[in-house]
Design a protein around this motif. Structure first.
Motif, mmCIF file in Angstrom:
data_model
loop_
_atom_site.group_PDB
_atom_site.id
_atom_site.type_symbol
_atom_site.label_atom_id
_atom_site.label_comp_id
_atom_site.label_asym_id
_atom_site.label_seq_id
_atom_site.Cartn_x
_atom_site.Cartn_y
_atom_site.Cartn_z
ATOM 1 N N LEU A 122 0.785 -1.202 0.155
ATOM 2 C CA LEU A 122 -0.038 -0.164 -0.133
ATOM 3 C C LEU A 122 0.778 1.039 0.016
ATOM 4 N N GLU A 123 2.035 1.129 0.902
ATOM 5 C CA GLU A 123 2.415 2.233 0.644
ATOM 6 C C GLU A 123 3.397 2.537 -0.726
ATOM 7 N N PHE A 124 3.913 1.574 -1.236
ATOM 8 C CA PHE A 124 4.199 1.721 -2.602
ATOM 9 C C PHE A 124 3.352 2.186 -3.793
ATOM 10 N N ILE A 125 2.471 2.015 -3.783
ATOM 11 C CA ILE A 125 1.066 2.225 -4.251
ATOM 12 C C ILE A 125 0.964 3.386 -4.276
ATOM 13 N N LEU A 126 1.399 3.940 -2.722
ATOM 14 C CA LEU A 126 0.858 5.696 -2.340
ATOM 15 C C LEU A 126 1.859 6.303 -2.938
ATOM 16 N N ASN A 127 3.171 6.111 -3.000
ATOM 17 C CA ASN A 127 4.426 6.584 -3.203
ATOM 18 C C ASN A 127 4.420 7.144 -5.126
ATOM 19 N N GLN A 128 3.995 6.071 -5.396
ATOM 20 C CA GLN A 128 3.926 6.045 -6.812
ATOM 21 C C GLN A 128 2.821 7.358 -7.039
ATOM 22 N N ILE A 129 1.661 7.536 -7.017
ATOM 23 C CA ILE A 129 0.276 8.742 -6.582
ATOM 24 C C ILE A 129 1.162 10.018 -6.862
ATOM 25 N N ASN A 130 1.453 10.536 -7.859
ATOM 26 C CA ASN A 130 2.511 11.280 -7.762
ATOM 27 C C ASN A 130 1.485 12.988 -7.151
ATOM 28 N N ASN A 131 1.446 13.454 -5.997
ATOM 29 C CA ASN A 131 0.654 14.421 -5.007
ATOM 30 C C ASN A 131 1.152 15.400 -4.460
ATOM 31 N N ASN A 132 -0.015 16.311 -4.303
ATOM 32 C CA ASN A 132 0.341 17.611 -3.364
ATOM 33 C C ASN A 132 -0.816 17.335 -2.556
ATOM 34 N N ASP A 133 -1.902 16.465 -2.475
ATOM 35 C CA ASP A 133 -2.656 16.589 -1.204
ATOM 36 C C ASP A 133 -2.410 15.891 0.071
ATOM 37 N N PHE A 134 -1.395 14.759 -0.126
ATOM 38 C CA PHE A 134 -1.592 14.052 1.259
ATOM 39 C C PHE A 134 -0.194 13.716 1.551
ATOM 40 N N GLU A 135 0.337 13.511 2.450
ATOM 41 C CA GLU A 135 1.363 12.769 3.206
ATOM 42 C C GLU A 135 0.801 12.039 4.334
ATOM 43 N N VAL A 136 1.594 10.710 4.046
ATOM 44 C CA VAL A 136 1.301 9.522 4.625
ATOM 45 C C VAL A 136 2.125 9.998 6.195
ATOM 46 N N ILE A 137 1.133 10.583 7.046
ATOM 47 C CA ILE A 137 2.017 10.789 9.105
ATOM 48 C C ILE A 137 2.741 9.505 9.287
ATOM 49 N N THR A 138 1.805 7.780 9.014
ATOM 50 C CA THR A 138 2.263 6.990 10.175
ATOM 51 C C THR A 138 4.165 6.515 9.126
ATOM 52 N N PRO A 139 4.714 6.207 10.655
ATOM 53 C CA PRO A 139 6.554 5.799 10.217
ATOM 54 C C PRO A 139 6.290 5.016 8.694
ATOM 55 N N THR A 140 7.192 5.090 7.953
ATOM 56 C CA THR A 140 7.550 4.313 7.121
ATOM 57 C C THR A 140 8.489 3.212 7.714
ATOM 58 N N ASP A 141 8.968 2.712 8.782
ATOM 59 C CA ASP A 141 9.965 1.805 9.423
ATOM 60 C C ASP A 141 8.355 0.729 9.825
ATOM 61 N N PRO A 142 8.701 -0.112 9.389
ATOM 62 C CA PRO A 142 7.066 -1.232 9.037
ATOM 63 C C PRO A 142 7.438 -2.028 10.777
ATOM 64 N N GLU A 143 8.644 -1.573 11.651
ATOM 65 C CA GLU A 143 8.605 -1.936 12.739
ATOM 66 C C GLU A 143 7.975 -1.369 14.117
ATOM 67 N N GLN A 144 7.871 0.288 13.697
ATOM 68 C CA GLN A 144 7.684 0.835 14.208
ATOM 69 C C GLN A 144 5.692 1.192 13.541
ATOM 70 N N ARG A 145 5.156 0.298 12.993
ATOM 71 C CA ARG A 145 3.499 0.543 12.488
ATOM 72 C C ARG A 145 2.768 -1.100 12.491
ATOM 73 N N GLY A 146 1.414 -0.787 12.439
ATOM 74 C CA GLY A 146 0.829 -2.140 12.672
ATOM 75 C C GLY A 146 0.363 -2.549 10.801
ATOM 76 N N CYS A 147 -0.696 -2.273 11.056
ATOM 77 C CA CYS A 147 -1.388 -2.110 9.031
ATOM 78 C C CYS A 147 -1.911 -1.064 8.871
ATOM 79 N N GLN A 148 -1.761 -0.030 9.608
ATOM 80 C CA GLN A 148 -3.070 1.414 9.044
ATOM 81 C C GLN A 148 -1.432 2.170 8.924
ATOM 82 N N LEU A 149 -1.849 3.031 7.637
ATOM 83 C CA LEU A 149 -1.430 4.136 7.200
ATOM 84 C C LEU A 149 -2.254 5.037 7.082
ATOM 85 N N SER A 150 -1.962 6.079 7.634
ATOM 86 C CA SER A 150 -2.858 7.530 7.876
ATOM 87 C C SER A 150 -2.254 8.723 6.350
ATOM 88 N N LEU A 151 -3.362 8.907 6.262
ATOM 89 C CA LEU A 151 -2.888 9.729 5.090
ATOM 90 C C LEU A 151 -3.599 11.196 5.781
#
Ligand SMILES: *Cc1c(COP(=O)(O)O)cnc(C)c1O
Length: 412
Positions: free
Chosen positions: A325-354
């Protein structure tokens, strides 16, 4: 990836709601997990016992209700990394937080402060505020709320441990979430627990977003107490029964103050109806009331599915699924959102917050219209939770397409 997914078949064990005869892309298992197909059966067994046995169902039938809270113990223990005696399912989450505070927040004149994260889930904030007031203290003095560094949305572990060390002998309690509901950050439970214990504080966690989402080792990490709800990643139905963990160094201490009820009283003496509270050993000694059998039946059904999948396997898939999911979000060029969840998988569960700068609500509404179930958190966050138990890599791919479309639509 879906073809090779060892857990892929679990999707068939859930009811996936649909929209115009097409299954929803359901990324809201962090809010209300989907219903296992076995849940109905578990409920019907107890409805039938009630129908046929009525009051005798407490001691007769296949699952006597007197013992009903015990049937989920081993499953819960494996799930959160505890001894079976350290866990029990009971009540609801906020109620359990209050009950556990009775035992674990014992402020004195010198040691009365609590460390929590700023922007904790509102129920936890209200719980802390009113607990502090209940002890005649002022929340603005007793509560230390940890904020991310400027420009960041998550906490550095070193900032947490520094705050703990700084509060030192004034610190009574560290009370954090395991996985933060808004940012999706998975806190470093063993390091934080150790830091709290180093200054003589108690350390407790609200695991609402962690239980069933990330691997936990509550016993070995030495966590003092924890509680969670079962309706998010644990698929046990709306308002489902909560669970608690009390480390056995406290659970077997009958002198620890607590609020008692007959279900926490020594079970061999329970029906003698005598004066004098004698707590059960372990987490059971915190129970108040006889078991919410119907809710616990739904919980049991779901825990069996989780146990079959196994938390380690779920975590392994989750890292890939959310990584995709993170990879796909990074493919989408946009100025609308940023992912605020840590990029390190050890510091997150399954959720990503935009976190959206603009148009977030419009994008959210467009996604909803396209059969995507995600959630909106004020003021400007969309939370996405691809759940390894029933979400697929195709779900994530399709979502990416629909998000791209929604962004383009809002831009035009
Ligand atoms: C979901 C959630 C709650 C909800 O509490 P209930 O008592 O189950 O209604 C509380 N705290 C956190 C951190 C949550 O994520």
């Amino acid at each position: 990836m879906d073809e090779e997914d060892q857990l892929g078949h679990f999707r068939q064990q859930f009811h996936i709601p649909s929209h115009n005869s097409q299954e929803y892309i359901y990324f809201t298992g962090n809010s209300l997990g989907l219903q296992p197909k076995t849940t109905r059966e578990f409920l019907e067994t107890e409805l039938k016992a009630w129908e046929d046995l009525a009051v005798e169902g407490h001691f007769e039938g296949s699952n006597p209700w007197f013992h009903y809270h015990k049937f989920t113990k081993e499953l819960l223990a494996r799930l959160v990394g505890a001894e079976p005696g350290e866990v029990v399912s009971m009540n609801n989450l906020t109620g359990n937080l209050h009950l556990l505070m009775v035992s674990f927040y014992r402020p004195t004149k010198e040691r009365f402060k609590i460390i929590a994260e700023a922007g904790a889930f509102p129920s936890d904030q209200y719980m802390l505020e009113t607990q502090i007031q209940y002890h005649g203290l002022d929340p603005s003095e007793a509560l230390i709320e940890l904020k991310p560094r400027p420009g960041s949305h998550t906490l550095e572990t070193s900032d947490i441990t520094t705050a703990i060390a700084d509060a030192g002998p004034e610190l009574a309690l560290v009370m954090l979430s395991g996985v933060q509901y808004y940012s999706g950050q998975f806190f470093d439970i063993p390091t934080i627990t150790q830091a709290g214990h180093d200054v003589g504080a108690i350390v407790g966690f609200d695991l609402a977003h962690a239980a069933g989402n990330v691997p936990l080792n509550l016993h070995d990490d030495g966590v003092d107490f924890a509680t969670w709800c079962s309706y998010k990643y644990l698929n046990s139905g709306p308002g489902g029964v909560s669970g608690i963990f009390v480390h056995d160094r406290h659970g077997n201490n009958p002198h620890l103050p607590r609020f008692g009820g007959w279900w926490g009283h020594d079970e061999s003496q329970r029906f003698k109806m005598e004066k004098g509270f004698i707590p059960m050993q372990g987490a059971d000694g915190w129970q108040l009331s006889n078991v919410n059998v119907l809710s616990t039946a739904a919980h049991w059904a779901a825990l069996e599915v989780h146990d079959m999948a196994g938390m380690e396997n779920l975590r392994a898939k989750s890292i890939f699924l959310t990584g995709y999911l993170e990879f796909i979000l990074n493919q989408i060029n946009n100025n609308d959102f940023e992912v605020i969840t840590p990029t390190d998988p050890e510091q997150r569960g399954c959720q990503l917050s935009l976190l959206f700068n603009t148009r977030g609500k419009e994008v959210f509404e467009e996604l909803t219209a396209q059969g995507v179930v995600v959630d909106w958190r004020e003021p400007n966050v969309i939370r996405l939770a691809p759940v390894p138990l029933y979400n697929s890599y195709s779900d994530v791919y399709q979502f990416g397409k629909l998000l791209e479309k929604a962004l383009a639509k809002e831009a035009s």
